[in-house]
Scaffold this motif. Structure first.
Motif, short mmCIF file in Angstrom:
data_model
loop_
_atom_site.label_atom_id
_atom_site.label_comp_id
_atom_site.label_asym_id
_atom_site.label_seq_id
_atom_site.Cartn_x
_atom_site.Cartn_y
_atom_site.Cartn_z
N TYR A 44 0.73 -1.30 0.05
CA TYR A 44 0.11 -0.09 0.09
C TYR A 44 0.78 1.18 0.02
N VAL A 45 0.25 2.14 -0.82
CA VAL A 45 0.95 3.66 -0.40
C VAL A 45 0.11 4.61 -0.05
N LEU A 46 0.61 5.67 0.66
CA LEU A 46 -0.19 6.63 1.35
C LEU A 46 0.43 7.96 0.42
N VAL A 47 -0.61 8.54 -0.40
CA VAL A 47 -0.23 9.90 -0.99
C VAL A 47 -0.82 10.88 -0.29
N HIS A 48 0.16 12.02 0.21
CA HIS A 48 -0.09 13.08 0.85
C HIS A 48 -0.51 14.16 -0.06
N ARG A 49 -1.39 14.94 0.13
CA ARG A 49 -1.88 16.17 -0.72
C ARG A 49 -1.90 17.31 -0.05
N GLU A 50 -1.63 18.44 -0.75
CA GLU A 50 -1.87 19.70 0.18
C GLU A 50 -3.26 19.81 0.76
N ARG A 51 -3.41 20.07 1.94
CA ARG A 51 -4.80 20.49 2.60
C ARG A 51 -5.81 19.53 2.13
N ARG A 52 -5.57 18.37 2.05
CA ARG A 52 -6.45 17.44 1.52
C ARG A 52 -6.25 16.06 2.38
N GLU B 270 6.16 4.75 -8.43
CA GLU B 270 7.33 5.63 -8.90
C GLU B 270 7.58 5.64 -10.59
N LYS B 271 7.25 4.60 -10.94
CA LYS B 271 7.48 4.39 -12.58
C LYS B 271 6.25 5.29 -13.34
N GLU B 272 5.00 5.36 -12.65
CA GLU B 272 3.86 6.05 -13.35
C GLU B 272 3.99 7.59 -12.92
N LEU B 273 4.79 8.00 -12.21
CA LEU B 273 4.68 9.69 -11.91
C LEU B 273 5.55 10.12 -13.00
N PRO B 274 5.38 11.40 -13.11
CA PRO B 274 6.10 12.19 -14.19
C PRO B 274 7.38 12.55 -13.52
N GLY B 275 8.20 13.25 -14.19
CA GLY B 275 9.44 13.45 -14.02
C GLY B 275 9.77 14.64 -12.96
N SER B 276 8.86 15.27 -12.52
CA SER B 276 9.17 16.12 -11.27
C SER B 276 9.00 15.37 -9.87
N PHE B 277 8.73 14.12 -10.14
CA PHE B 277 8.84 13.27 -8.88
C PHE B 277 9.87 12.42 -8.65
N ILE B 278 10.61 12.51 -7.61
CA ILE B 278 11.90 11.64 -7.35
C ILE B 278 11.73 10.89 -6.11
N ARG B 279 12.36 9.59 -6.11
CA ARG B 279 12.48 8.75 -4.87
C ARG B 279 13.70 9.39 -4.19
N ILE B 280 13.59 9.47 -2.95
CA ILE B 280 14.47 9.87 -2.09
C ILE B 280 14.81 8.91 -1.05
N HIS B 281 14.06 7.76 -0.88
CA HIS B 281 14.03 7.02 0.42
C HIS B 281 13.06 5.79 0.13
N ARG B 282 13.36 4.60 0.52
CA ARG B 282 12.71 3.50 0.11
C ARG B 282 11.03 3.54 0.65
N SER B 283 10.89 4.48 1.42
CA SER B 283 9.55 4.96 1.65
C SER B 283 8.88 6.34 1.21
N PHE B 284 9.75 7.30 0.45
CA PHE B 284 9.38 8.24 -0.12
C PHE B 284 9.74 8.71 -1.30
N ILE B 285 8.72 9.19 -1.98
CA ILE B 285 8.73 9.64 -3.33
C ILE B 285 8.17 11.19 -2.98
N VAL B 286 8.96 12.34 -3.68
CA VAL B 286 8.48 13.73 -3.41
C VAL B 286 8.44 14.50 -4.72
N ASN B 287 7.42 15.50 -4.86
CA ASN B 287 7.48 16.22 -5.80
C ASN B 287 8.38 17.39 -5.80
#
Length: 79
Positions: free
Chosen positions: A4-12, A25-42
């Motif tokens: 499971y993944v938990l997607v955090h969104r601004e004010r939602r 990670e494969k589905e997200l656009p290039g502005s998202f990067i993996r920084i940790h085994r548990s985190f992908i960030v915009n």
């Protein structure tokens, strides 16, 4: 969260989805990067970073050794 993944969104409310983070990670656009085994960030939401951590909305997230080189290149490009 295993498959499971938990997607955090601004004010939602976060979205929980049954998928592996590697698949997301494969589905997200290039502005998202993996920084940790548990985190992908915009990268457009990053307010500060160094070699160990980055900050988004006042929250500090670790950059792991595994993803450090790629993450720092991507963050430098997006700055």
């Amino acid at each position: 969260l295993a498959d499971y993944v938990l997607v955090h969104r601004e004010r939602r409310t976060p979205i929980r989805s049954k998928m592996k983070i590697s698949h997301l990670e494969k589905e997200l656009p290039g502005s998202f990067i993996r920084i940790h085994r548990s985190f992908i960030v915009n990268t457009s939401k990053v307010t500060a970073y160094n070699r160990e951590f980055l900050e988004i909305s006042g929250i500090e997230l670790p950059i792991s050794r595994t993803y450090k080189d790629r993450a720092l290149v991507a963050l430098t490009r997006s700055s």
